[in-house]
Design a protein around this motif. Sequence first.
Motif, PDB file in Angstrom:
ATOM      1  N   ASP A  10      11.249  -2.191   3.064  1.00  0.00           N
ATOM      2  CA  ASP A  10      10.683  -1.306   2.043  1.00  0.00           C
ATOM      3  C   ASP A  10      10.616  -2.070   0.730  1.00  0.00           C
ATOM      4  O   ASP A  10      11.654  -2.539   0.236  1.00  0.00           O
ATOM      5  N   LEU A  11       9.418  -2.179   0.161  1.00  0.00           N
ATOM      6  CA  LEU A  11       9.223  -2.969  -1.055  1.00  0.00           C
ATOM      7  C   LEU A  11       8.500  -2.155  -2.127  1.00  0.00           C
ATOM      8  O   LEU A  11       7.790  -1.191  -1.836  1.00  0.00           O
ATOM      9  N   MET A  12       8.713  -2.567  -3.374  1.00  0.00           N
ATOM     10  CA  MET A  12       7.908  -2.112  -4.507  1.00  0.00           C
ATOM     11  C   MET A  12       7.566  -3.336  -5.334  1.00  0.00           C
ATOM     12  O   MET A  12       8.343  -4.286  -5.392  1.00  0.00           O
ATOM     13  N   PHE A  13       6.412  -3.299  -5.989  1.00  0.00           N
ATOM     14  CA  PHE A  13       5.969  -4.413  -6.816  1.00  0.00           C
ATOM     15  C   PHE A  13       5.911  -3.981  -8.285  1.00  0.00           C
ATOM     16  O   PHE A  13       5.376  -2.911  -8.597  1.00  0.00           O
ATOM     17  N   ALA A  14       6.431  -4.823  -9.166  1.00  0.00           N
ATOM     18  CA  ALA A  14       6.394  -4.519 -10.603  1.00  0.00           C
ATOM     19  C   ALA A  14       6.186  -5.812 -11.376  1.00  0.00           C
ATOM     20  O   ALA A  14       6.564  -6.894 -10.918  1.00  0.00           O
ATOM     21  N   TYR A  15       5.591  -5.669 -12.561  1.00  0.00           N
ATOM     22  CA  TYR A  15       5.450  -6.815 -13.458  1.00  0.00           C
ATOM     23  C   TYR A  15       5.718  -6.330 -14.879  1.00  0.00           C
ATOM     24  O   TYR A  15       5.523  -5.149 -15.196  1.00  0.00           O
ATOM     25  N   PRO A  16       6.161  -7.198 -15.761  1.00  0.00           N
ATOM     26  CA  PRO A  16       6.637  -6.723 -17.067  1.00  0.00           C
ATOM     27  C   PRO A  16       5.571  -6.110 -17.965  1.00  0.00           C
ATOM     28  O   PRO A  16       5.764  -5.001 -18.465  1.00  0.00           O
ATOM     29  N   GLU A  17       4.444  -6.828 -18.172  1.00  0.00           N
ATOM     30  CA  GLU A  17       3.545  -6.435 -19.266  1.00  0.00           C
ATOM     31  C   GLU A  17       2.096  -6.419 -18.829  1.00  0.00           C
ATOM     32  O   GLU A  17       1.660  -7.289 -18.060  1.00  0.00           O
ATOM     33  N   ARG A  42       5.629   2.711   0.878  1.00  0.00           N
ATOM     34  CA  ARG A  42       5.470   4.131   0.562  1.00  0.00           C
ATOM     35  C   ARG A  42       6.468   4.652  -0.473  1.00  0.00           C
ATOM     36  O   ARG A  42       6.323   5.777  -0.958  1.00  0.00           O
ATOM     37  N   LEU A  43       7.465   3.875  -0.821  1.00  0.00           N
ATOM     38  CA  LEU A  43       8.446   4.337  -1.800  1.00  0.00           C
ATOM     39  C   LEU A  43       8.003   4.085  -3.240  1.00  0.00           C
ATOM     40  O   LEU A  43       8.698   4.462  -4.184  1.00  0.00           O
ATOM     41  N   ARG A  44       6.832   3.471  -3.429  1.00  0.00           N
ATOM     42  CA  ARG A  44       6.352   3.230  -4.792  1.00  0.00           C
ATOM     43  C   ARG A  44       5.888   4.540  -5.424  1.00  0.00           C
ATOM     44  O   ARG A  44       5.681   5.536  -4.709  1.00  0.00           O
ATOM     45  N   PRO A  45       5.748   4.575  -6.744  1.00  0.00           N
ATOM     46  CA  PRO A  45       5.249   5.800  -7.388  1.00  0.00           C
ATOM     47  C   PRO A  45       3.945   6.289  -6.767  1.00  0.00           C
ATOM     48  O   PRO A  45       3.032   5.500  -6.534  1.00  0.00           O
ATOM     49  N   TYR A  46       3.901   7.582  -6.473  1.00  0.00           N
ATOM     50  CA  TYR A  46       2.758   8.260  -5.868  1.00  0.00           C
ATOM     51  C   TYR A  46       2.509   7.856  -4.414  1.00  0.00           C
ATOM     52  O   TYR A  46       1.503   8.235  -3.816  1.00  0.00           O
ATOM     53  N   GLY A  47       3.409   7.053  -3.834  1.00  0.00           N
ATOM     54  CA  GLY A  47       3.298   6.713  -2.420  1.00  0.00           C
ATOM     55  C   GLY A  47       2.019   5.965  -2.086  1.00  0.00           C
ATOM     56  O   GLY A  47       1.525   5.148  -2.876  1.00  0.00           O
ATOM     57  N   ASP A  48       1.465   6.261  -0.916  1.00  0.00           N
ATOM     58  CA  ASP A  48       0.274   5.541  -0.454  1.00  0.00           C
ATOM     59  C   ASP A  48      -0.936   5.743  -1.360  1.00  0.00           C
ATOM     60  O   ASP A  48      -1.851   4.917  -1.389  1.00  0.00           O
ATOM     61  N   SER A  49      -0.943   6.843  -2.118  1.00  0.00           N
ATOM     62  CA  SER A  49      -2.095   7.100  -2.982  1.00  0.00           C
ATOM     63  C   SER A  49      -1.952   6.426  -4.343  1.00  0.00           C
ATOM     64  O   SER A  49      -2.880   6.461  -5.151  1.00  0.00           O
ATOM     65  N   GLY A  50      -0.806   5.821  -4.620  1.00  0.00           N
ATOM     66  CA  GLY A  50      -0.571   5.199  -5.914  1.00  0.00           C
ATOM     67  C   GLY A  50      -1.008   3.753  -5.955  1.00  0.00           C
ATOM     68  O   GLY A  50      -1.310   3.135  -4.926  1.00  0.00           O
ATOM     69  N   ALA A  51      -1.050   3.196  -7.162  1.00  0.00           N
ATOM     70  CA  ALA A  51      -1.380   1.780  -7.324  1.00  0.00           C
ATOM     71  C   ALA A  51      -0.343   0.927  -6.597  1.00  0.00           C
ATOM     72  O   ALA A  51       0.830   1.311  -6.483  1.00  0.00           O
ATOM     73  N   LEU A  52      -0.764  -0.244  -6.135  1.00  0.00           N
ATOM     74  CA  LEU A  52       0.160  -1.111  -5.407  1.00  0.00           C
ATOM     75  C   LEU A  52       1.187  -1.722  -6.339  1.00  0.00           C
ATOM     76  O   LEU A  52       2.342  -1.960  -5.942  1.00  0.00           O
ATOM     77  N   VAL A  53       0.805  -1.993  -7.583  1.00  0.00           N
ATOM     78  CA  VAL A  53       1.721  -2.606  -8.548  1.00  0.00           C
ATOM     79  C   VAL A  53       1.723  -1.774  -9.834  1.00  0.00           C
ATOM     80  O   VAL A  53       0.739  -1.091 -10.147  1.00  0.00           O
ATOM     81  N   HIS A  54       2.844  -1.828 -10.550  1.00  0.00           N
ATOM     82  CA  HIS A  54       2.971  -1.118 -11.828  1.00  0.00           C
ATOM     83  C   HIS A  54       3.689  -2.022 -12.821  1.00  0.00           C
ATOM     84  O   HIS A  54       4.604  -2.770 -12.456  1.00  0.00           O
ATOM     85  N   ASN A  55       3.275  -1.937 -14.084  1.00  0.00           N
ATOM     86  CA  ASN A  55       4.041  -2.658 -15.096  1.00  0.00           C
ATOM     87  C   ASN A  55       5.271  -1.843 -15.469  1.00  0.00           C
ATOM     88  O   ASN A  55       5.399  -0.668 -15.120  1.00  0.00           O
ATOM     89  N   PHE A  56       6.204  -2.486 -16.181  1.00  0.00           N
ATOM     90  CA  PHE A  56       7.483  -1.837 -16.476  1.00  0.00           C
ATOM     91  C   PHE A  56       7.288  -0.521 -17.229  1.00  0.00           C
ATOM     92  O   PHE A  56       7.945   0.476 -16.961  1.00  0.00           O
TER      93      PHE A  56
END
Length: 958
Positions: free
Chosen positions: A190-197, A240-254
């Motif tokens: 289970d993964l989530m992707f994030a980037y700072p800015e 699927r554990l990212r914000p909004y699940g499968d319908s959400g963006a793949l990556v989010h900034n902080f």
Amino acid sequence: MLSQPLPGPLAEQAAAARARLGERCAEDVRGDWERAWADYPHPWHLDHMLACSPFVAEQLRRDLAPMVALLNSGELLRGLDEGELRDQLETALAAAGAELLPVLRRFRARHMLRILWRDFCRLAPTLETTRDTSLLAEACIQGALEHCRRDLERRFGTPRGRRSGEPQELLVLAMGKLGARELNVSSDIDLMFAYPEAGDTDGESRQISNEQFFTKLGQGVINALDQVTAEGFVFRVDMRLRPYGDSGALVHNFSALEDYYQEQGRDWERYALIKARAVTGGAARAAELAQMLRPFIYRKYVDFGVIDSLRGMKQMITAEVRRRGLDNDVKLGHGGIREVEFIAQCFQLIRGGRDLGLQQRELLPVLAECAALGCLPEQAARELREAYLFLRDSEHAIQGYRDQQSQALPGESLQQAAMARVMGCADWPAYLERLREHRERVAGHFRNLIAEPGEVQEPADSDLVLWGEDLGADSLAALGYRDPEGSLAPLVELRDSRRVLALQTQGRERLEEFMPQLILACAEAADPDTALARVLPLVVAVTRRSAYLALLLENPAALDELVTLCAASPWIAQQMADHPVLLDELLDRASLYTAPDKGLLQDELRQQVARLAVDDLEAQMDVLRYFKASHTLRVAASEMVGRLPLMKVSDKLTWLAEVILEQVLAVAWHDLTVKYGEPARPGGGYGFAVFGYGKLGGIELSYSSDLDLVFVYDAEARGSTDGKRSIENSVFYTRLGQRMIHILETRMALGNLYEVDMRLRPSGNSGMLVASTSGFASYQRESAWTWEHQALVRARLVAGDPAVGEQVYAVRQEMLCRERDTAELAREVVAMRRRMREHLLGAEVAANGEFHLKHGEGGIVDIEFMVQYAVLAWSHRVPDLVQWSDNIRILETLGSNGLFEQRESEALIQAYLAYRSAAHQLALQQQPDVVPAEEYREHRAAVSAKWEQLFASYGSDA
């Protein structure tokens, strides 16, 4: 068990696998294999693995080269660290150039062979298997990310922050078992992707937004790991554990992540994030992200507001087991792995905000912490640990058979025999019996966790309205309230207040459920109106933090304790209203009415601060304040129910202050030595002592006492600290004292620790904050006033260096044992007493026929002054008087040595204890130290008579 001969069907499976191995084995490889295998110390392992894992047998049949490499490197006989795995993969990728996917799959196959071999042959314990599998996944994620990042940067340039201009990086957050390094041998990740800015890339020919860049990068990583090729896959990836699940963006900034969790985050997402850990990106960025997520995951204090959500999750787990028929599933079924995990994570969500030791990702350390905190009985934690390890081994035995992601018990007899052997059981029925025992224990503990809500207390007359628009005085009167109109007014005021009208749905529902229960609970008190009036300020204080109301609703006994204590003491009621976090103390009646001795206090505080970063001053100060508030409440509660006599109350409060001072000194010392190094001093140690005077020195602290302190150090006067930013010893110790006062007096959410009075130091407020041992001695010998020697009677080492304390004690003994002109001493004592009374005692007290327990004639201070006079006058003849700093033992010594008549000493002791006991009780009732003059006539007469005997000739005004 594992080394015994294989049973018939397994032996046949091993023989068939050996034959297939020989048929496919090339001549050159066979030679390498035979040479490598000849040195392996456990030859029976091969048949064991061929029989118990067709997956391993097939891997060897396809290609023996990886096994030969493992044998030659010795990696089958030892664990690997993450550095080795990463280096091996980097080398393989560098040699292969652009062939990312095949390299990753061959790398995974080789190391899964190693991990399963070590696990099935019991060369590795359970936690090494889960850790090695997790490290393998991390290495593959990092290798894939780096490869894909280089490719994208060649096309689009480096992503940069719009605000900072700094290069940006993708942080891959490992969730669930991977985050805790507890991955099973055939798990998805289970993964989530994030980037700072937010920002854009700096490519010369083409730029794209950071979000586009990191989305492409994330997709590349997923494809590299998840895509099934002729050589299989690396790890299945679940996003699927990212914000909004499968319908959400793949990556989010902080910033986007923070906004989402603050505004829309749900309790199940808090649950999911407990184990989250960044496996890529720099340490500073990972720490920044973890710090940002922590307040969402862990509420600041005990969070009973999450219980409803956890109860719902628990019900879903139970229903799913029933609906899907999962009884044969060692993870999801009755008494399975998921239930153990749920138990641990429930306590993390509820208590992790305050008990920082629960803020860990790994399950077994959390269970141990639950036992240490008393959340779980020791036996329960031990049974859960044993069951968890057995279930995880079972999971690996199931999955390692064919490298399939399943936790279901096998139905086919050959696999059952293989699993029983791997698990060290004689046969399948023996394994099932052990499994049943573990699962029954887990299921029992799971059932006991978060019980269904108890029956709501209903009024005898069910027609009574106890909240809402129709609430009336008649309902209160029917319940026995003596002043129903008076009690109704604050209830209506609360009901109609903006605070309540602005509540969100959940908070309003909790209040509507809670208020009738409070009104009913107060009706059981001896004085319902007083009880309600004292508890309502707490309700007002927590209206918008309804988790506290949930705590009381979940624990009716805690509500009863709250009403009982608040009805008995407005001081306790004020403490609860000011610090609602103390409601947690009401959950355990045994500890609430048990005030520990000094050793237990030291152990408890040591455990609490051990979980904190030593350089996190704010967290240390928060813990100290809760520690003091909670233990002061325990002392007060114990006194209110008669479990602690006066002397024990003062002992407990004094020990509490001493333990806190010891820790404050340790924190301040660490803070300063990190900056300046340690001061040069003889004999090591702090070279610094904290002396308590007054009530602290006399072991007579009360609930609101300040601390009279004197700081003394012993170090080379012209010496310096040994750090890079060296300062003089005297400056260091002055700053040490200042830092201690700062830690003690700074007001935070839980108030301050203590007010500090330093006026008794040499030269008072005009003197140095910290005195050297030589300066202290010369001042006492040459400059101290008589009243300062009086104060020295009660001086006592309360924290710091015993060697420095001994030097101060030597000066104290010398000064107190100095032979004095008793007539002159008496005149000075009487004059000081008169000035004190004129300054501190208003004439209206005596005029109103009242007696001030402390400053009135024949009161506490008169006894203290007589004791101090006696010590200064006669210690040169009776040095035993100097041994003690508390008035009771000095009075006993005066009586036993014939300096006071025995009956006089006993009368003064009885008066002193009576006055102080009354003062304690008045403090708990928030009343001044004033009583009707008639109440203590005999005690006052005894004290005044002794005063007249000692001082009548020297201007006594008694």
